[in-house]
Write a protein that holds these residues in place. Sequence first.
Motif, PDB file in Angstrom:
ATOM      1  N   ALA A   1       3.489   7.118   3.706  1.00 13.33           N
ATOM      2  CA  ALA A   1       3.926   7.506   2.356  1.00 13.33           C
ATOM      3  C   ALA A   1       3.688   9.001   2.136  1.00 13.33           C
ATOM      4  O   ALA A   1       4.559   9.714   1.611  1.00 13.33           O
ATOM      5  CB  ALA A   1       3.177   6.675   1.317  1.00 13.33           C
ATOM      6  N   LYS A   2       2.508   9.475   2.542  1.00 14.08           N
ATOM      7  CA  LYS A   2       2.206  10.911   2.356  1.00 14.08           C
ATOM      8  C   LYS A   2       3.160  11.772   3.174  1.00 14.08           C
ATOM      9  O   LYS A   2       3.607  12.825   2.724  1.00 14.08           O
ATOM     10  CB  LYS A   2       0.760  11.210   2.765  1.00 14.08           C
ATOM     11  CG  LYS A   2      -0.246  10.671   1.751  1.00 14.08           C
ATOM     12  CD  LYS A   2      -1.660  10.949   2.205  1.00 14.08           C
ATOM     13  CE  LYS A   2      -2.662  10.307   1.241  1.00 14.08           C
ATOM     14  NZ  LYS A   2      -4.005  10.276   1.781  1.00 14.08           N
TER      15      LYS A   2
ATOM     16  N   ASP B   1      -2.900  -0.823   6.040  1.00 17.03           N
ATOM     17  CA  ASP B   1      -3.143  -0.004   4.846  1.00 17.03           C
ATOM     18  C   ASP B   1      -3.276   1.475   5.218  1.00 17.03           C
ATOM     19  O   ASP B   1      -2.688   2.348   4.569  1.00 17.03           O
ATOM     20  CB  ASP B   1      -4.432  -0.457   4.137  1.00 17.03           C
ATOM     21  CG  ASP B   1      -4.251  -1.777   3.389  1.00 17.03           C
ATOM     22  OD1 ASP B   1      -3.091  -2.165   3.135  1.00 17.03           O
ATOM     23  OD2 ASP B   1      -5.266  -2.399   3.046  1.00 17.03           O
TER      24      ASP B   1
ATOM     25  N   LYS C   1       0.428   7.068  -6.393  1.00 12.89           N
ATOM     26  CA  LYS C   1      -0.802   7.886  -6.531  1.00 12.89           C
ATOM     27  C   LYS C   1      -0.522   9.354  -6.237  1.00 12.89           C
ATOM     28  O   LYS C   1      -1.136  10.247  -6.801  1.00 12.89           O
ATOM     29  CB  LYS C   1      -1.877   7.390  -5.559  1.00 12.89           C
ATOM     30  CG  LYS C   1      -2.789   6.347  -6.166  1.00 12.89           C
ATOM     31  CD  LYS C   1      -3.973   6.074  -5.247  1.00 12.89           C
ATOM     32  CE  LYS C   1      -4.486   4.668  -5.479  1.00 12.89           C
ATOM     33  NZ  LYS C   1      -4.989   4.026  -4.282  1.00 12.89           N
ATOM     34  N   GLN C   2       0.418   9.588  -5.327  1.00 17.30           N
ATOM     35  CA  GLN C   2       0.741  10.965  -4.945  1.00 17.30           C
ATOM     36  C   GLN C   2       1.730  11.604  -5.931  1.00 17.30           C
ATOM     37  O   GLN C   2       2.202  12.711  -5.711  1.00 17.30           O
ATOM     38  CB  GLN C   2       1.345  11.004  -3.527  1.00 17.30           C
ATOM     39  CG  GLN C   2       0.425  10.513  -2.435  1.00 17.30           C
ATOM     40  CD  GLN C   2      -0.745  11.462  -2.205  1.00 17.30           C
ATOM     41  OE1 GLN C   2      -0.566  12.670  -2.113  1.00 17.30           O
ATOM     42  NE2 GLN C   2      -1.946  10.920  -2.145  1.00 17.30           N
TER      43      GLN C   2
ATOM     44  N   LYS D   1       1.785   1.836  -3.611  1.00 19.19           N
ATOM     45  CA  LYS D   1       0.668   2.389  -4.396  1.00 19.19           C
ATOM     46  C   LYS D   1       0.421   3.856  -4.034  1.00 19.19           C
ATOM     47  O   LYS D   1       0.147   4.678  -4.898  1.00 19.19           O
ATOM     48  CB  LYS D   1      -0.613   1.575  -4.134  1.00 19.19           C
ATOM     49  CG  LYS D   1      -0.576   0.201  -4.786  1.00 19.19           C
ATOM     50  CD  LYS D   1      -1.945  -0.422  -4.877  1.00 19.19           C
ATOM     51  CE  LYS D   1      -2.539  -0.727  -3.533  1.00 19.19           C
ATOM     52  NZ  LYS D   1      -3.825  -1.396  -3.578  1.00 19.19           N
ATOM     53  N   THR D   2       0.529   4.175  -2.740  1.00 14.08           N
ATOM     54  CA  THR D   2       0.261   5.557  -2.317  1.00 14.08           C
ATOM     55  C   THR D   2       1.330   6.502  -2.851  1.00 14.08           C
ATOM     56  O   THR D   2       1.019   7.604  -3.336  1.00 14.08           O
ATOM     57  CB  THR D   2       0.191   5.644  -0.769  1.00 14.08           C
ATOM     58  OG1 THR D   2      -0.733   4.678  -0.309  1.00 14.08           O
ATOM     59  CG2 THR D   2      -0.225   7.020  -0.303  1.00 14.08           C
TER      60      THR D   2
ATOM     61  N   THR E   1       0.843  -1.202   0.000  1.00 16.58           N
ATOM     62  CA  THR E   1       0.000   0.000   0.000  1.00 16.58           C
ATOM     63  C   THR E   1       0.880   1.254   0.000  1.00 16.58           C
ATOM     64  O   THR E   1       0.534   2.263  -0.623  1.00 16.58           O
ATOM     65  CB  THR E   1      -0.964  -0.005   1.207  1.00 16.58           C
ATOM     66  OG1 THR E   1      -1.833  -1.120   1.046  1.00 16.58           O
ATOM     67  CG2 THR E   1      -1.787   1.260   1.300  1.00 16.58           C
ATOM     68  N   ALA E   2       2.026   1.165   0.652  1.00 13.34           N
ATOM     69  CA  ALA E   2       2.954   2.312   0.623  1.00 13.34           C
ATOM     70  C   ALA E   2       3.409   2.570  -0.816  1.00 13.34           C
ATOM     71  O   ALA E   2       3.451   3.726  -1.266  1.00 13.34           O
ATOM     72  CB  ALA E   2       4.152   2.043   1.538  1.00 13.34           C
TER      73      ALA E   2
ATOM     74  N   GLU F   1      -0.595   4.444   4.040  1.00 13.77           N
ATOM     75  CA  GLU F   1      -0.960   5.660   3.288  1.00 13.77           C
ATOM     76  C   GLU F   1      -0.415   6.894   4.003  1.00 13.77           C
ATOM     77  O   GLU F   1       0.138   7.805   3.388  1.00 13.77           O
ATOM     78  CB  GLU F   1      -2.483   5.784   3.176  1.00 13.77           C
ATOM     79  CG  GLU F   1      -3.080   4.814   2.171  1.00 13.77           C
ATOM     80  CD  GLU F   1      -4.607   4.789   2.220  1.00 13.77           C
ATOM     81  OE1 GLU F   1      -5.219   5.730   2.759  1.00 13.77           O
ATOM     82  OE2 GLU F   1      -5.179   3.803   1.726  1.00 13.77           O
ATOM     83  N   THR F   2      -0.564   6.895   5.329  1.00  8.94           N
ATOM     84  CA  THR F   2      -0.098   8.034   6.139  1.00  8.94           C
ATOM     85  C   THR F   2       1.417   8.186   6.030  1.00  8.94           C
ATOM     86  O   THR F   2       1.929   9.295   5.801  1.00  8.94           O
ATOM     87  CB  THR F   2      -0.501   7.806   7.619  1.00  8.94           C
ATOM     88  OG1 THR F   2      -1.899   7.668   7.659  1.00  8.94           O
ATOM     89  CG2 THR F   2      -0.067   8.944   8.514  1.00  8.94           C
TER      90      THR F   2
END
Length: 376
Positions: free
Chosen positions: A311-312, A304, A22-23, A18-19, A15-16, A308-309
């Motif tokens: 990676a952002k 997940d 995506k970012q 993918k994030t 998920t990291a 996401e957190t």
Amino acid sequence: MSNIVIIGAGFGGLTAVKTLRKQGYKDAITLISPRPELFYYPSLIWVPAGLRSQDDLTINLDNFFKRHNVKHIAASVTGLNSEAREIQTNTDATVSFDSLIIASGGRFIKKLPGIEHVYTPCEGYAPTKAYSDRLADMDGGTLAFGFASNPKEPAAMRGGPIFEFLFGIDTLLRKQKRRDKFDLVFFSPAPEPGKRLGAKAVGALLGEMKKYNIRTHLGHKMKGFSENAVHTEGGDIQSDLTMFMPGMTGNPWVQNSGLPLSEGGFIQGDAQCRVPSSKGIYVVGDVGSFPGPDWMPKQAHMADLQAETAAKNILAELKGQAASNEFKTELICIVDTLDKGMLVYRSPQKNRLMPKLRIFNWAKRFFEWNYLRDYR
Ligand SMILES: Cc1cc2nc3c(=O)[nH]c(=O)nc-3n(C[C@H](O)[C@H](O)[C@H](O)COP(=O)(O)OP(=O)(O)OC[C@H]3O[C@@H](n4cnc5c(N)ncnc54)[C@H](O)[C@@H]3O)c2cc1C
């Protein structure tokens, strides 16, 4: 060019990836894990009924890594030098990083005497298949199912799947018309097992056990196991086949990481998933210990949300901004019974329990298909 490294190819690690994409992050990402594979643990519960095989649950990630420009290093991490920004592995390779996301999962504490007599199916396919084969060969007997937590970090447990195996095997034996030949017993040192799911869920789970003639042995400290028994301070349970999920701790390499660890042996993370006093190092999923309510689950969904957190926040730091994203704490769980399911939802504001319905079994199957689509 920045150098982002991820440890682990499970829910959190992927998920990291993918994030980050995506970012809009464009540079190559390095990911270290023993194999380029995702193992989809949640559907292990369907192995005893023959509904899932090893191939169904093991997803090769070569295409996913190619699509996302991920350089995969097939190795196990053995240690970390956070000052030198270097990761040691079981190969000769030392991997350097600028930013790091640790998502290497947890492991089960196997200290109780006689633990070799029990099956811990949540460790993967092999023990689950071995358990299923033993069950298929039995003409009858007592099946015991139980779980415990890490006494130093009570939230570090995996109870949900044990309820699913218990109810799923009850359904399977009924479908096979041989339930009357088996005695099923559920044991837990906790007097209210499944409390993290909420008070209503505990009542519903124990109610289901009563309804399906499953005996319970609750609130007694575990002493150990022998070939045909579970030993507790409140007496022994005779058992011909025992499934037991011990409490969890961090996987062994974290002891050599030099990073701050929690009492239970997990890497400490804050609400932004940062490891305290370790610039650019983040932790997500089962390997971490985070601030939050005592019911915070060790679940793929939490991994997940945390990934996401992390990676952002890494991308924010690379832009010179503050790492201000905080992860949401949420528990979403379908307790599957092979043909139906019970939905539990918990957040700091809400705690809902939906009754056992066929649609939740379908929802769990759909979720698996949809989730794995990204990786196939
Ligand atoms: C039977 C079962 C049913 C479940 N059902 C659900 C469910 O319905 N819903 C839900 O949300 N959760 C469920 N879970 C929990 C969920 O599977 C875990 O919480 C989730 O796998 C945690 O993700 P993670 O990324 O932290 O770790 P993992 O998925 O365990 O991934 C860890 C990764 O790190 C790698 N790794 C390990 N050690 C090293 C090392 N030294 N060096 C490099 N790489 C390493 C591993 O190979 C793996 O790729 C279930 C678990 C089980 C066992």
